[in-house]
Write an enzyme that holds these catalytic residues in place. Structure first.
Site, PDB file in Angstrom:
ATOM      1  N   ASN A 136       0.836  -1.192   0.000  1.00  0.00           N
ATOM      2  CA  ASN A 136       0.000   0.000   0.000  1.00  0.00           C
ATOM      3  C   ASN A 136       0.876   1.248   0.000  1.00  0.00           C
ATOM      4  O   ASN A 136       2.095   1.172   0.094  1.00  0.00           O
ATOM      5  CB  ASN A 136      -1.005  -0.007   1.161  1.00  0.00           C
ATOM      6  N   ARG A 137       0.253   2.404  -0.134  1.00  0.00           N
ATOM      7  CA  ARG A 137       0.989   3.654  -0.254  1.00  0.00           C
ATOM      8  C   ARG A 137       1.915   3.890   0.940  1.00  0.00           C
ATOM      9  O   ARG A 137       3.074   4.278   0.779  1.00  0.00           O
ATOM     10  CB  ARG A 137       0.017   4.827  -0.378  1.00  0.00           C
ATOM     11  N   LYS A 138       1.421   3.670   2.162  1.00  0.00           N
ATOM     12  CA  LYS A 138       2.232   3.931   3.354  1.00  0.00           C
ATOM     13  C   LYS A 138       3.452   3.022   3.399  1.00  0.00           C
ATOM     14  O   LYS A 138       4.558   3.457   3.762  1.00  0.00           O
ATOM     15  CB  LYS A 138       1.389   3.749   4.613  1.00  0.00           C
ATOM     16  N   GLU A 139       3.267   1.753   3.056  1.00  0.00           N
ATOM     17  CA  GLU A 139       4.392   0.819   3.063  1.00  0.00           C
ATOM     18  C   GLU A 139       5.468   1.246   2.071  1.00  0.00           C
ATOM     19  O   GLU A 139       6.660   1.172   2.366  1.00  0.00           O
ATOM     20  CB  GLU A 139       3.886  -0.593   2.755  1.00  0.00           C
ATOM     21  N   ASP A 142      -6.644  -7.168   1.773  1.00  0.00           N
ATOM     22  CA  ASP A 142      -6.794  -8.624   1.749  1.00  0.00           C
ATOM     23  C   ASP A 142      -7.647  -9.062   0.562  1.00  0.00           C
ATOM     24  O   ASP A 142      -7.339 -10.038  -0.132  1.00  0.00           O
ATOM     25  CB  ASP A 142      -7.462  -9.118   3.044  1.00  0.00           C
TER      26      ASP A 142
END
Length: 330
Positions: free
Chosen positions: A208-211, A278
């Site tokens: 995801n974007r944050k990761e 998920d």
């Protein structure tokens, strides 16, 4: 993004039921306490939630497996549960849904991962987590790896679902990916921070974007940032495709040698984004093993994410609702 013909859509969905997917990762039990709030605590400035009911759902890799199942494919979940009451509840949930449970390996040295959410008036009030993040023992690692290898020939794809809870360490990942590639199996990855660049050569990598921002050290605030991040990850991992999920903003798809594509969200009303990632990884795996190309699979997964974001709490995608959502765009 992609407009399907009715024939193509029917063929792909018919193929879902012919797939068998291994989901290996951090299994979790999601506990929900449902109630109402009518006053503030006299002890602290917090709401008093009067609990009316309690329910349990699949979380983490267990929820990914459940999404695979509700899409119509067979699934073999592999992971760890503790020798405790929560482990017994999670095992019972799997059995009630018809999952094979031989891959639920009991580790007496670790508790079952439990995430408890308190919900009042359809609002998420607080969450508590019970978990251990230390690496699993070499003995348990060997048991899981042996089970994985024994069941690999009969599956069409593998999902690696990492929540940084100690199961998917670098050596373990290298063994799993190597075995899968040797036997010609697609590998789909939902990563977290710790092992982000250990997934080299996989079929699909879905952070995801944050990761991505945390790992690369810069925010994805513009198209230039997104392009830079996507190309950097493709080069570093040598993966066949990269799908970055962006929450309410949709997803960005990257493939080597092709322009990246922004996919707007399909959610009409976002109630809860929990579990959407998920759903995306499960849908991508089922669709691609059934014969969808990565852009077709991303379109299907985008519709699936839009559906689950409209629900309160973590719920799996419903195959028939997904099919009807896609048919509306024919």
């Amino acid at each position: 993004m992609i407009r399907f013909s009715e024939k193509r859509l029917n063929n792909l969905f018919a193929g879902f039921s012919n797939q068998r997917i291994i989901v290996i990762g951090d299994l979790m039990l999601d506990r929900y306490l449902w109630g109402t709030v009518s006053r503030i605590s006299p002890e602290a400035p917090v709401p008093v939630v009067e609990i009316e009911s309690e329910s349990f759902r699949f979380g983490g890799a267990a929820n990914v497996a459940y999404n695979v199942l509700t899409l119509g494919a067979e699934v073999i979940p592999i992971g760890i549960v503790g020798d405790d009451g929560s482990g017994a509840v999670l095992r019972r949930l799997f059995q009630e849904k018809g999952f094979p449970v031989e891959g639920l390996i009991v580790d007496k040295e670790r508790p079952t991962i439990v995430k408890t959410r308190v919900i009042a008036h359809s609002q998420h009030v607080v969450r508590t987590d019970r978990e251990v993040r230390d690496a699993i023992s070499s003995r348990i690692q060997r048991v899981i790896l042996d089970f994985f290898e024994d069941h690999l020939d009969g599956v069409s794809g593998i999902i690696l679902e990492d929540y940084n809870n100690g199961l998917l360490g670098p050596r373990f990942l290298k063994s799993v990916i190597q075995l899968a590639k040797e036997r010609g199996k697609m590998v789909f990855v939902d990563p977290k921070f710790d092992n982000f660049f250990e997934y080299r050569g996989v079929t699909l990598f879905k952070p995801n974007r944050k990761e991505v921002a945390d790992k690369l050290g810069f925010r994805l605030n513009s198209n230039e940032d997104m392009e830079k991040a996507g190309q950097k990850i493709l080069t570093k991992l040598n993966c066949e495709a990269l799908l970055i999920t962006l929450g309410e903003e949709g997803m960005s798809l990257f493939q080597p040698g092709k322009p990246w594509v922004k996919i707007p969200t399909r959610a009409v009303k976002v109630h809860d984004v929990s579990g959407a990632g998920d759903t995306v990884i499960a849908t991508m795996a089922v669709a691609m093993t059934a014969g969808a190309n990565v852009r077709e699979a991303a379109t299907i997964a985008n519709h699936a994410a839009g559906l689950v974001c409209g629900e309160v709490g973590i719920v799996p995608v419903d195959r028939e609702r997904l099919f009807q959502s896609l048919k509306q765009d024919l």
